[in-house]
Enzyme design. Structure first.
Site, PDB file in Angstrom:
ATOM      1  N   TYR A   1      -0.317  -3.622  -3.416  1.00 43.68           N
ATOM      2  CA  TYR A   1      -0.790  -2.438  -2.705  1.00 43.68           C
ATOM      3  C   TYR A   1       0.362  -1.483  -2.396  1.00 43.68           C
ATOM      4  O   TYR A   1       0.283  -0.274  -2.670  1.00 43.68           O
ATOM      5  CB  TYR A   1      -1.484  -2.876  -1.414  1.00 43.68           C
ATOM      6  CG  TYR A   1      -1.955  -1.726  -0.546  1.00 43.68           C
ATOM      7  CD1 TYR A   1      -3.058  -0.964  -0.895  1.00 43.68           C
ATOM      8  CD2 TYR A   1      -1.286  -1.417   0.640  1.00 43.68           C
ATOM      9  CE1 TYR A   1      -3.493   0.080  -0.092  1.00 43.68           C
ATOM     10  CE2 TYR A   1      -1.711  -0.390   1.449  1.00 43.68           C
ATOM     11  CZ  TYR A   1      -2.812   0.366   1.076  1.00 43.68           C
ATOM     12  OH  TYR A   1      -3.219   1.397   1.866  1.00 43.68           O
TER      13      TYR A   1
ATOM     14  N   SER B   1      -0.203   6.207   1.889  1.00 45.74           N
ATOM     15  CA  SER B   1      -0.157   5.220   2.971  1.00 45.74           C
ATOM     16  C   SER B   1       1.263   5.110   3.492  1.00 45.74           C
ATOM     17  O   SER B   1       2.240   5.310   2.750  1.00 45.74           O
ATOM     18  CB  SER B   1      -0.624   3.847   2.472  1.00 45.74           C
ATOM     19  OG  SER B   1      -0.367   2.848   3.433  1.00 45.74           O
TER      20      SER B   1
END
Length: 700
Positions: free
Chosen positions: A590, A577
């Site tokens: 995250y 990501s």
């Protein structure tokens, strides 16, 4: 009409109400599809059917006789009308005046296009003269196991006479071609009451002047042979009886899962091979039998069989009683090398001055006592079909050795078929393989937007794909959608939780058994969470780390084990990501887990380089379309963080990007394809951002 001696086992599927309104060519297709629907009648791609049909000549308007015959490379069970070649019968008969004898028969194939009716582009096969010169309207040429068992027996002529009387004749072995067509014509003229003929070491021809009558005759002939064998072999042990016992099913698959990647690595020198495993009762009866090795060494009989399976298989030196798998793996390379040397010697003994160059000398079929049969080929369908053909060969050997002595084709005859110049020309006409042909990929999170888009891209480029996901319902629907587009052979699914160590190992074992090994891992399974750090619970932190860090470690470790066992390199692609490089508010768990992914990829790139295992990262950003992580709380949380509503979030992300573009799953799939393909063969340890531009995520 031949009478059935025992219980009817071949079902007559002809529906007269359906056939009543068909043209003769449509009845031919109907008959062909019915015959090809039962592999006891003919194997995939094997056999031919034909009909001589009255047609209107498009040029003269006159009525002419046209031969409709299965075209080159077709399959009678699945073909459509456009699968038939159409040729003027008067021109086919005129070819006899051009025939210069046996030494020149191959040149007759070059004349067949000159006989084409109505500019049909379907190429006529080498078997066309075998149908053209039989003086009957309808002809079936099938490869039933029961008939080939007769044809491959010592004394097959006498057996044919015993079983069929004078209704079905016999002809000695002759390679398919123009000369055999003339032999069949001569036989028919000299035996006007015969309804068919058994070709030694080959198969069955039957004929009639009506489509339904021809179909019924073909079934009755095969059934008669099946009944005859059943009467004489009932209760008798096959292949001299068993000397091995089969392992339990789970153990068989465990052995196959270790053997297949090792074999695959050894036979993928020229191109990546795909595997298939068969542990059916028929296969186990054979691999466990006393006479298995001497029978296997004789090779196959029917030309279709050994074109698919090579002249003989390799028997793996596994003893199911001793369970000596480690010892077998240690000695496997020597076994494979010995097979290659033997095959090369066969080529050198039999080659002619104009023979094509030596082809891949590795075995196609691997027989493992107590376990089953493994086959390898350039693609999954061919590997599966090769296995089916060897099952046909097993059935032939079972029948022939039970009532007589099984005989394979003489070595020189086998070579002359395998390295036939006409066969070589057919191989040279095959399309160039796609970029990922022969590659096997496993995609975690395969039921999600990015995972399914990546699978779609890989399948379109020729790969076999294993979809892995924890969501069973979504996994099943994604698999079925991809099967509809790409076929059942190349897609499979395994339910897998990436945090379950044993479950991950099982999924990779299933991949090895299904396709033979692994070339590409796309580690894509994921979650997302959003919370201020003081509201981030330990459970939430651990859940992110377990899935996005530990899960990526577990699947990578199994991929490394498989890839090292193969010894042919591989590619691992992490879908990380933008948040692994650029911090975001209210997402510490995250972002940290994604940063862990990226650093793990760097570490693995270092470890894998010596084995040719490349590890690279794709960093998406804000891929909302089709993504399961945007369906729940994450969407609401991110919308709250950026003080917008759900509908405005995608627009906000688009406008935030430098390029003002939305990022789609297909965009990520393109980057994942780049890292999986040879386009990036010299890239490892790299990161590609697919985020429409975000300066905070620049890698430098």
């Amino acid at each position: 009409m031949l009478k059935n001696a025992g219980e009817q086992r071949l079902e007559n599927l002809w529906d007269e109400s359906r056939a009543a309104g068909m043209s003769e060519s449509e009845k031919l297709l109907y008959r062909s599809n019915l015959l090809g629907s039962d592999k006891r009648i003919t194997n995939y791609g094997g056999g031919n059917t034909s009909a001589k049909v009255t047609e209107r000549d498009p040029l003269t308007g006159e009525t002419v006789e046209v031969l409709w015959v299965k075209g080159s490379g077709g399959d009678v069970g699945t073909m459509k009308l456009d699968g038939f070649a159409t040729l003027y019968m008067d021109k086919l008969r005129a070819l006899k005046g051009l025939y210069r004898g046996l030494e020149h028969e191959d040149e007759m194939v070059g004349y067949l296009p000159h006989c084409t009716f109505a500019l049909n582009t379907r190429a006529a096969s080498i078997d066309t003269p075998l149908h053209a010169y039989v003086p009957k309207k309808h002809v079936d040429h099938m490869h039933p196991d029961a008939i080939i068992a007769i044809a491959a027996s010592a004394g097959s002529e006498a057996l044919t006479r015993e079983i069929f009387g004078g209704e079905i004749g016999w002809l000695p072995w002759k390679r398919p071609g123009y000369e055999l067509g003339l032999w069949l014509e001569k036989f028919c003229l000299e035996n006007p009451d015969a309804k068919g003929v058994v070709l030694e070491s080959h198969g069955l021809f039957t004929w009639a002047d009506d489509a339904r009558e021809c179909y019924d005759l073909t079934l009755a002939t095969i059934q008669c042979a099946m009944d005859w064998f059943a009467d004489r072999t009932e209760g008798a042990p096959a292949f001299g009886g068993a000397v091995h016992e089969s392992l339990p099913e789970g153990e068989r698959r465990t052995v196959a899962a270790r053997l297949m990647p090792a074999i695959r690595g050894m036979v993928s020198g020229q191109h990546r091979m795909v595997g298939h495993f068969d542990d059916s009762e028929t296969v186990l009866d054979f691999v466990n039998a006393r006479e298995m090795e001497p029978l296997a060494a004789l090779g196959t009989s029917c030309p279709d069989h050994f074109l698919r399976t090579k002249i003989r298989p390799l028997v793996v030196a596994f003893d199911p009683a001793k369970k000596n798998l480690d010892q077998v793996l240690d000695g496997l390379r020597a076994q494979v090398a010995a097979y290659r040397e033997d095959y090369t010697a066969y080529y050198e003994r039999c080659r002619h001055d104009d023979s094509p160059a030596l082809r891949d000398p590795n075995a196609v079929v691997y027989l493992v006592p107590g376990v089953g049969m493994i086959t390898f080929a350039k693609d999954k369908a061919t590997a599966r079909i090769s296995g089916e053909f060897y099952v046909n060969a097993i059935n032939v050997m079972r029948g022939a050795s039970a009532v007589s002595e099984y005989r394979g084709l003489p070595e020189q005859e086998a070579f002359d078929i395998e390295y036939w110049l006409l066969e070589e020309a057919k191989l040279q006409r095959m399309p160039k393989p796609k970029a990922l042909a022969g590659r096997v990929a496993l995609v975690t999170g395969g039921a999600g937007g990015i995972g399914s888009a990546t699978a779609e891209k890989y399948l379109a480029e020729g790969a076999c794909v294993v979809l892995a996901d924890i969501d069973a319902e979504a996994l099943a629907s994604t698999k079925e959608r991809l099967v509809q587009r790409h076929g059942r052979d190349v897609v499979c699914a395994v339910e897998m939780n990436v945090t379950d160590e044993a479950g991950v190992a099982r999924a990779f074992a299933e991949t090895a058994v299904e396709f033979g090994g692994l070339d590409i891992l796309v580690s894509n399974a994921g979650i997302a969470s959003s919370a201020p750090v003081e509201e981030t619970t330990l459970d939430l932190w651990n859940r992110n780390m377990e899935i996005l860090s530990t899960g990526y470690f577990l699947v990578s470790r199994e991929a490394f084990r498989t890839m090292r066992a193969q010894g042919i390199g591989g590619s691992i692609v992490f879908i990380a990501s933008k948040n692994g490089l650029a911090a975001s508010p209210n997402a510490s768990a995250y972002c940290t887990a994604k940063a862990s992914e990226i650093h793990l990829a760097r570490c693995l790139a270092l470890e894998g380089a010596d084995a040719g295992i490349r590890v690279n990262v794709v960093n998406p950003d804000a891929v909302l379309k089709g993504s399961k992580i945007w369906e729940g709380e994450w969407l609401e949380q991110r919308a709250s963080t950026y003080k917008t509503d759900k509908e405005g979030l995608e627009e906000m992300y688009r406008n935030r990007s430098m390029l003002k573009l939305s990022v789609l799953p297909e965009d990520i799939a393109e980057a994942a394809y780049f890292f999986a393909s040879d386009l990036s063969a010299k890239s490892t340890g790299n990161i590609v951002n697919v985020d429409a531009g975000n300066k905070e995520a620049f890698t430098r």
